[in-house]
Design an enzyme around this catalytic site. Sequence first.
Site, PDB file in Angstrom:
ATOM      1  N   ASP A 111       0.861  -1.178   0.000  1.00 21.97           N
ATOM      2  CA  ASP A 111       0.000   0.000   0.000  1.00 21.97           C
ATOM      3  C   ASP A 111       0.902   1.234   0.000  1.00 21.97           C
ATOM      4  O   ASP A 111       2.112   1.124   0.130  1.00 21.97           O
ATOM      5  CB  ASP A 111      -0.949  -0.023   1.195  1.00 21.97           C
ATOM      6  CG  ASP A 111      -0.218   0.005   2.529  1.00 21.97           C
ATOM      7  OD1 ASP A 111       1.031   0.155   2.534  1.00 21.97           O
ATOM      8  OD2 ASP A 111      -0.875  -0.110   3.564  1.00 21.97           O
ATOM      9  N   ASP A 118      -7.884  -7.580   0.601  1.00 20.92           N
ATOM     10  CA  ASP A 118      -6.972  -7.848   1.709  1.00 20.92           C
ATOM     11  C   ASP A 118      -7.686  -7.435   2.985  1.00 20.92           C
ATOM     12  O   ASP A 118      -8.610  -6.623   2.960  1.00 20.92           O
ATOM     13  CB  ASP A 118      -5.687  -7.010   1.587  1.00 20.92           C
ATOM     14  CG  ASP A 118      -5.930  -5.559   1.975  1.00 20.92           C
ATOM     15  OD1 ASP A 118      -6.487  -4.818   1.141  1.00 20.92           O
ATOM     16  OD2 ASP A 118      -5.609  -5.176   3.116  1.00 20.92           O
ATOM     17  N   CYS A 171     -12.228 -28.683   7.558  1.00 20.23           N
ATOM     18  CA  CYS A 171     -11.024 -27.967   7.121  1.00 20.23           C
ATOM     19  C   CYS A 171      -9.876 -28.959   6.982  1.00 20.23           C
ATOM     20  O   CYS A 171      -9.683 -29.826   7.835  1.00 20.23           O
ATOM     21  CB  CYS A 171     -10.659 -26.884   8.138  1.00 20.23           C
ATOM     22  SG  CYS A 171      -9.160 -25.981   7.726  1.00 20.23           S
ATOM     23  N   CYS A 217      -6.157 -28.297  11.820  1.00 16.58           N
ATOM     24  CA  CYS A 217      -7.351 -29.127  12.015  1.00 16.58           C
ATOM     25  C   CYS A 217      -7.043 -30.617  11.865  1.00 16.58           C
ATOM     26  O   CYS A 217      -7.724 -31.457  12.438  1.00 16.58           O
ATOM     27  CB  CYS A 217      -8.443 -28.687  11.043  1.00 16.58           C
ATOM     28  SG  CYS A 217      -9.043 -27.021  11.414  1.00 16.58           S
ATOM     29  N   HIS A 224      -4.833 -21.590  10.713  1.00 16.77           N
ATOM     30  CA  HIS A 224      -6.183 -22.058  10.380  1.00 16.77           C
ATOM     31  C   HIS A 224      -7.022 -20.957   9.722  1.00 16.77           C
ATOM     32  O   HIS A 224      -7.667 -21.192   8.700  1.00 16.77           O
ATOM     33  CB  HIS A 224      -6.940 -22.603  11.594  1.00 16.77           C
ATOM     34  CG  HIS A 224      -8.401 -22.736  11.277  1.00 16.77           C
ATOM     35  ND1 HIS A 224      -8.904 -23.796  10.547  1.00 16.77           N
ATOM     36  CD2 HIS A 224      -9.446 -21.892  11.489  1.00 16.77           C
ATOM     37  CE1 HIS A 224     -10.204 -23.593  10.335  1.00 16.77           C
ATOM     38  NE2 HIS A 224     -10.553 -22.453  10.895  1.00 16.77           N
TER      39      HIS A 224
HETATM   40 ZN   LIG Z   1      -8.181 -25.643   9.759  1.00 15.69          ZN
END
Ligand SMILES: [Zn+2]
Length: 436
Positions: free
Chosen positions: A91, A339, A377, A382, A408
Site C-alpha cells: 500500500d 486484503d 477444514c 485441524c 487455520h
Molecule cells: Zn483448519
Amino acid sequence: MALRFQIEARSGAARAGRLITPHGEVQTPVFMPVGTLGSVKGVPQEILEELGVKILLGNTYHLYLRPGIEQVRRLGGLHRFMSWDRAILTDSGGFQVFSLSELRKLTEEGVTFRSHLDGSTQFLSPEAATEAQIGLGADIIMAFDECTEYPAEPSRVRSSMELTLRWAERSKKYFEEHKHEVPWGRGHVGTAAPSCPGAHRRRDASTTETELRSAGRARRPAPTWDGMTQSAGKTPASSAGQPRAAAPTHSDHTQALFGIVQGGMDPVLRKESAERTIEIGFPGYAIGGLSVGEPRKLTREIVEATIQHLPAETPRYLMGVGTPEEIVEYANLGIDMMDCVLPTRAARHGLLFTSEGKISIKQARYAGDRGPLDPNCGCRVCARYSRAYLRHLYASNEILAQVLNTVHNLSFYLDTMRAVRHSIALGDRPQFLSGK
Ligand SMILES: [Zn+2]
C-alpha cells in the site's frame, strides 16, 4: 510488461482470472494476507507457501519507519529480504499515516506526521511514497491517496477526492520516471529453496550488484525476474571486471502502479473519482476509503456504485475488507483482489472462522473438546490438534496459540476463495457455505 490480467470465466458480475506478475501467477478473485512488517504475524513463509498464498501485502508506512526503505533496498528489496519469491503488493502508506500517526499536517505537497514508534517527524508525499514502494520492490504498488474519514461533510469529501486525484497524477509521474530503479537483482529467482541449489549463488551475485549500486554507480534498467531462463551468453561484465550471473533480458519488467478511487460514501463522487482516475490511466484500480466505520450495507452500496464505472478488463482491488461472508459477496460484485487484517488479527485474539461459524476458542466449553477445530477444514492445524489443546494454548498465553490460530484462519479464507473461483469457473454464483 509489468502485469497481465486475463479473465477466464464469468458468473453474473463475478469473474475468475489470472493475474500474471513478475513474481508469479495469482488466481483471482484472491484474498491477500497482510504481512505488515514483512511478516504475516506468526506464520513462516514456507507455511504461507503451503497454504497456497500467491500474493501478500506489505505496509509501506511500517516498513518505511522500520527497518527503513534504504535498508530493505540494500538487502535486495522486500522479496529477497523476507525470502518470499511470490507476488507482493504494498500500500502507499497513506491509510496508516491517517489512522496511526499523530500530529498530522496535511498540505498540497504531502503529509508531515510523527512516527507512532518514536515520535520522530516524518514526511510522505506522492513522490516519497512511490519512491519508497519502488525501493521495497513489490509487484503491485499503490498511488498515494488521502483516505477520507467517515463521516465527513460533502465539501470535505470533495476536496479530499480532488487532492487524491492530484496526488494520483504525481504518483504516476514519479513512477514513470523511476520505475526502472526497482531492486530486483539480476538472476533473481528469489528464495534459497533447498530444491534450488543455485539460489545462494544467485543471491550473492545480486548482493554484489546492490553494493555496486550503493557505491554510487548509475542504476541500470530493471533487471529480469526470471534469472533461470537467462542466457549466460548475453551476460555483460561489470566495470569491476566481475562476471555477471545473468543479463537483464527482460528489462521491460517493472512494477505495476494502481490508482485508488475515493469519494467517501457519495455515489456521485465515486463515479467522478473513478472516471478521472481512469483518465490518468493505471493498469489496475482500487476502491479505497471503505471499511472506515461505515455500516456494512453502505460499504456494499458504494462498492456497487463504484465498480460499474471501472474498466471491465483491468483488475479491481477492494482495500481492507472483510469477513469470509463479505469477501464472497464482494467477489460476486466483480472484485478481483481483497486484503484484510481480520483473519490474522482475529486469530491472535482467539477468534476462529470455521465452516460451522465463528468460534471463540477461549471459551471454557472447549476445554474438554477432543474434536478438530473445523471438521471440514483440511489445514495442518485441524488435521492434528483438538479444540481442547487449542483452547489450552490460548488460555496459557502460549505463542503457539497465535501461530496455529492464524494458520487455520488463513487457510479458511484461502479455501473460501478457492471455492469462489471454482463456482465462477462452473458458471455458478459463489456462495458462502457455513453450517450456521
Ligand atoms: Zn483448519
